[in-house]
Design a protein around this motif. Structure first.
Motif, mmCIF file in Angstrom:
data_model
loop_
_atom_site.group_PDB
_atom_site.id
_atom_site.type_symbol
_atom_site.label_atom_id
_atom_site.label_comp_id
_atom_site.label_asym_id
_atom_site.label_seq_id
_atom_site.Cartn_x
_atom_site.Cartn_y
_atom_site.Cartn_z
ATOM 1 N N GLU A 19 0.808 -1.215 0.000
ATOM 2 C CA GLU A 19 0.000 0.000 0.000
ATOM 3 C C GLU A 19 0.847 1.275 0.000
ATOM 4 O OE1 GLU A 19 -3.394 1.997 2.839
ATOM 5 O OE2 GLU A 19 -3.268 -0.180 2.730
ATOM 6 N N GLU A 20 1.949 1.288 0.760
ATOM 7 C CA GLU A 20 2.762 2.503 0.877
ATOM 8 C C GLU A 20 4.209 2.325 0.445
ATOM 9 O OE1 GLU A 20 2.252 4.037 4.816
ATOM 10 O OE2 GLU A 20 0.167 4.558 4.450
ATOM 11 N N GLN A 21 4.545 1.180 -0.163
ATOM 12 C CA GLN A 21 5.923 0.947 -0.611
ATOM 13 C C GLN A 21 5.951 -0.001 -1.799
ATOM 14 O OE1 GLN A 21 8.431 -1.275 2.065
ATOM 15 N NE2 GLN A 21 10.281 -0.782 0.945
ATOM 16 N N ILE A 22 6.831 0.332 -2.751
ATOM 17 C CA ILE A 22 7.153 -0.566 -3.858
ATOM 18 C C ILE A 22 8.664 -0.731 -3.838
ATOM 19 C CG2 ILE A 22 7.182 -0.877 -6.356
ATOM 20 C CD1 ILE A 22 4.731 0.914 -6.511
ATOM 21 N N LYS A 23 9.134 -1.965 -4.000
ATOM 22 C CA LYS A 23 10.571 -2.216 -4.051
ATOM 23 C C LYS A 23 10.862 -2.955 -5.355
ATOM 24 C CE LYS A 23 12.850 -2.767 -0.296
ATOM 25 N NZ LYS A 23 13.592 -3.183 0.896
ATOM 26 N N SER A 59 2.128 4.686 -11.342
ATOM 27 C CA SER A 59 1.491 5.952 -10.991
ATOM 28 C C SER A 59 1.127 5.887 -9.521
ATOM 29 C CB SER A 59 0.252 6.210 -11.841
ATOM 30 O OG SER A 59 -0.776 5.313 -11.482
ATOM 31 N N GLY A 60 0.845 7.037 -8.940
ATOM 32 C CA GLY A 60 0.484 7.141 -7.533
ATOM 33 C C GLY A 60 0.950 8.488 -7.012
ATOM 34 N N TYR A 61 1.006 8.607 -5.695
ATOM 35 C CA TYR A 61 1.516 9.824 -5.064
ATOM 36 C C TYR A 61 2.811 9.448 -4.356
ATOM 37 C CZ TYR A 61 -3.099 11.479 -6.161
ATOM 38 O OH TYR A 61 -4.240 11.811 -6.831
ATOM 39 N N PHE A 62 3.941 9.909 -4.894
ATOM 40 C CA PHE A 62 5.248 9.487 -4.413
ATOM 41 C C PHE A 62 5.816 10.482 -3.413
ATOM 42 C CE2 PHE A 62 4.958 8.058 -8.927
ATOM 43 C CZ PHE A 62 4.668 6.740 -8.639
ATOM 44 N N LYS A 63 6.312 9.954 -2.296
ATOM 45 C CA LYS A 63 6.974 10.786 -1.290
ATOM 46 C C LYS A 63 8.482 10.766 -1.471
ATOM 47 C CE LYS A 63 3.575 10.202 2.367
ATOM 48 N NZ LYS A 63 3.351 9.665 3.715
ATOM 49 N N SER A 64 9.050 9.565 -1.744
ATOM 50 C CA SER A 64 10.507 9.466 -1.888
ATOM 51 C C SER A 64 10.893 8.244 -2.698
ATOM 52 C CB SER A 64 11.186 9.415 -0.520
ATOM 53 O OG SER A 64 10.819 8.250 0.168
ATOM 54 N N VAL A 65 12.086 8.320 -3.265
ATOM 55 C CA VAL A 65 12.718 7.209 -3.976
ATOM 56 C C VAL A 65 14.067 6.995 -3.306
ATOM 57 C CG1 VAL A 65 13.618 6.394 -6.183
ATOM 58 C CG2 VAL A 65 11.560 7.815 -6.133
#
Length: 94
Positions: free
Chosen positions: A50-54, A82-88
């Motif tokens: 839900e809040e992370q993709i690796k 797509s989504g709302y990204f906070k950080s990479v």
């Protein structure tokens, strides 16, 4: 042995003015604002929550934090999210 081979590829790419990302199989990440990311030369999805993709790559894992993630495109070695990204965050193997 692999390190010598990698360094040789770097020298060749530099001398012949070839794209390093293609020759060295490096991930190429394109971020459009805070709502679309395109990653080329990836090795697969490790986590899709839900809040992370690796995402796995040749140089390490790429973690993307945010919310409302969707896969817009996945094919070959390219993925568009797509989504709302906070950080990479880049997590190197070195």
């Amino acid at each position: 042995m692999d390190n010598k081979f990698y360094k040789a590829k770097e020298v060749i790419a530099s001398k012949l003015d070839l794209p390093r990302d293609i020759l060295l199989d490096l991930p190429k990440i394109t971020i459009l604002a805070n709502n679309e990311i395109n990653i080329e030369n990836h090795k697969g999805i490790i986590i899709f929550e839900e809040e992370q993709i690796k995402i796995d790559s040749n140089v390490g894992e790429i973690s993307i934090y945010g919310k409302d993630f969707k896969i817009l495109f996945i094919g070959g070695n390219t993925i568009t999210l797509s989504g709302y990204f906070k950080s990479v965050v880049y997590e190197s193997y070195e």
